[in-house]
Scaffold this motif. Structure first.
Motif, PDB file in Angstrom:
ATOM      1  N   ARG A  17       0.826  -1.218   0.000  1.00  0.00           N
ATOM      2  CA  ARG A  17       0.000   0.000   0.000  1.00  0.00           C
ATOM      3  C   ARG A  17       0.853   1.259   0.000  1.00  0.00           C
ATOM      4  N   VAL A  18       1.885   1.300   0.833  1.00  0.00           N
ATOM      5  CA  VAL A  18       2.685   2.530   0.887  1.00  0.00           C
ATOM      6  C   VAL A  18       3.535   2.704  -0.364  1.00  0.00           C
ATOM      7  N   LEU A  19       3.878   1.604  -1.019  1.00  0.00           N
ATOM      8  CA  LEU A  19       4.719   1.711  -2.205  1.00  0.00           C
ATOM      9  C   LEU A  19       3.939   1.898  -3.502  1.00  0.00           C
ATOM     10  N   THR A  20       2.756   1.296  -3.603  1.00  0.00           N
ATOM     11  CA  THR A  20       2.052   1.314  -4.881  1.00  0.00           C
ATOM     12  C   THR A  20       0.663   1.922  -4.839  1.00  0.00           C
ATOM     13  N   GLY A  21       0.177   2.260  -3.660  1.00  0.00           N
ATOM     14  CA  GLY A  21      -1.151   2.869  -3.561  1.00  0.00           C
ATOM     15  C   GLY A  21      -1.154   4.281  -4.123  1.00  0.00           C
ATOM     16  N   GLN A  22      -2.352   4.821  -4.283  1.00  0.00           N
ATOM     17  CA  GLN A  22      -2.460   6.203  -4.771  1.00  0.00           C
ATOM     18  C   GLN A  22      -1.820   7.145  -3.767  1.00  0.00           C
ATOM     19  N   GLY A  23      -1.253   8.208  -4.292  1.00  0.00           N
ATOM     20  CA  GLY A  23      -0.634   9.174  -3.409  1.00  0.00           C
ATOM     21  C   GLY A  23      -0.106  10.367  -4.169  1.00  0.00           C
ATOM     22  N   ALA A  24       0.327  11.350  -3.423  1.00  0.00           N
ATOM     23  CA  ALA A  24       0.880  12.571  -4.011  1.00  0.00           C
ATOM     24  C   ALA A  24       2.325  12.374  -4.461  1.00  0.00           C
ATOM     25  N   ALA A  25       3.060  11.531  -3.764  1.00  0.00           N
ATOM     26  CA  ALA A  25       4.454  11.261  -4.121  1.00  0.00           C
ATOM     27  C   ALA A  25       4.504  10.192  -5.204  1.00  0.00           C
ATOM     28  N   SER A  26       5.485  10.291  -6.075  1.00  0.00           N
ATOM     29  CA  SER A  26       5.611   9.305  -7.150  1.00  0.00           C
ATOM     30  C   SER A  26       6.015   7.948  -6.566  1.00  0.00           C
ATOM     31  N   PRO A  27       5.650   6.873  -7.253  1.00  0.00           N
ATOM     32  CA  PRO A  27       6.083   5.547  -6.793  1.00  0.00           C
ATOM     33  C   PRO A  27       7.607   5.438  -6.714  1.00  0.00           C
ATOM     34  N   GLU A  28       8.311   6.114  -7.611  1.00  0.00           N
ATOM     35  CA  GLU A  28       9.780   6.083  -7.588  1.00  0.00           C
ATOM     36  C   GLU A  28      10.321   6.763  -6.323  1.00  0.00           C
ATOM     37  N   ASP A  29       9.756   7.926  -5.985  1.00  0.00           N
ATOM     38  CA  ASP A  29      10.195   8.616  -4.762  1.00  0.00           C
ATOM     39  C   ASP A  29       9.849   7.790  -3.525  1.00  0.00           C
ATOM     40  N   ARG A  30       8.678   7.159  -3.534  1.00  0.00           N
ATOM     41  CA  ARG A  30       8.296   6.325  -2.391  1.00  0.00           C
ATOM     42  C   ARG A  30       9.248   5.139  -2.250  1.00  0.00           C
ATOM     43  N   ALA A  31       9.609   4.513  -3.373  1.00  0.00           N
ATOM     44  CA  ALA A  31      10.529   3.370  -3.311  1.00  0.00           C
ATOM     45  C   ALA A  31      11.901   3.804  -2.802  1.00  0.00           C
ATOM     46  N   ARG A  32      12.378   4.972  -3.257  1.00  0.00           N
ATOM     47  CA  ARG A  32      13.676   5.476  -2.769  1.00  0.00           C
ATOM     48  C   ARG A  32      13.606   5.754  -1.269  1.00  0.00           C
ATOM     49  N   ALA A  33      12.517   6.359  -0.811  1.00  0.00           N
ATOM     50  CA  ALA A  33      12.379   6.637   0.621  1.00  0.00           C
ATOM     51  C   ALA A  33      12.298   5.337   1.415  1.00  0.00           C
ATOM     52  N   PHE A  34      11.546   4.376   0.914  1.00  0.00           N
ATOM     53  CA  PHE A  34      11.403   3.077   1.577  1.00  0.00           C
ATOM     54  C   PHE A  34      12.770   2.412   1.738  1.00  0.00           C
ATOM     55  N   GLY A  35      13.593   2.487   0.692  1.00  0.00           N
ATOM     56  CA  GLY A  35      14.907   1.858   0.725  1.00  0.00           C
ATOM     57  C   GLY A  35      16.009   2.726   1.295  1.00  0.00           C
ATOM     58  N   ASN A  36      15.670   3.945   1.711  1.00  0.00           N
ATOM     59  CA  ASN A  36      16.653   4.916   2.190  1.00  0.00           C
ATOM     60  C   ASN A  36      17.757   5.066   1.150  1.00  0.00           C
TER      61      ASN A  36
END
Length: 104
Positions: A17-36
């Motif tokens: 959900r946090v990586l692929t759900g709808q959101g304001a941040a791009s999935p790429e930015d979310r993946a980078r944040a998730f992986g630090n």
């Protein structure tokens, strides 16, 4: 279904959900944040602190990321991704240690 399996299924659903759900941040930015992982400097300073030293996060960290063009909604999502990513790494390390202990 054993309790551990339910917990792992719930955890995978959270991560998805946090990586692929709808959101304001791009999935790429979310993946980078998730992986630090590396991102724009002002954002990476904030995300790195959230993941590794959350007690050191300051208003200035948010202000710098916001000045770099990230909205409050994007920053909220990216901070959540960073926190979930770090907790996932710790959770997976714990599961691996338990499995190793049971095998040995």
């Amino acid at each position: 279904m054993p309790a551990e399996d339910k917990k792992q299924v719930a955890h995978r659903a959270l991560v998805d959900r946090v990586l692929t759900g709808q959101g304001a941040a791009s999935p790429e930015d979310r993946a980078r944040a998730f992986g630090n992982a590396d991102g724009p400097a002002p954002l990476q300073a904030l995300i790195g602190k959230v993941a590794m030293t959350p007690s050191q996060v300051t208003d200035a960290d948010f202000a710098a990321a916001k000045a770099a063009g990230f909205s409050e909604d994007q920053l909220f999502e990216l901070v959540v991704c960073a926190a979930v990513g770090q907790s996932t790494r710790q959770y997976e390390a714990g599961l691996a240690a338990l499995a190793e202990g049971e095998a040995g």
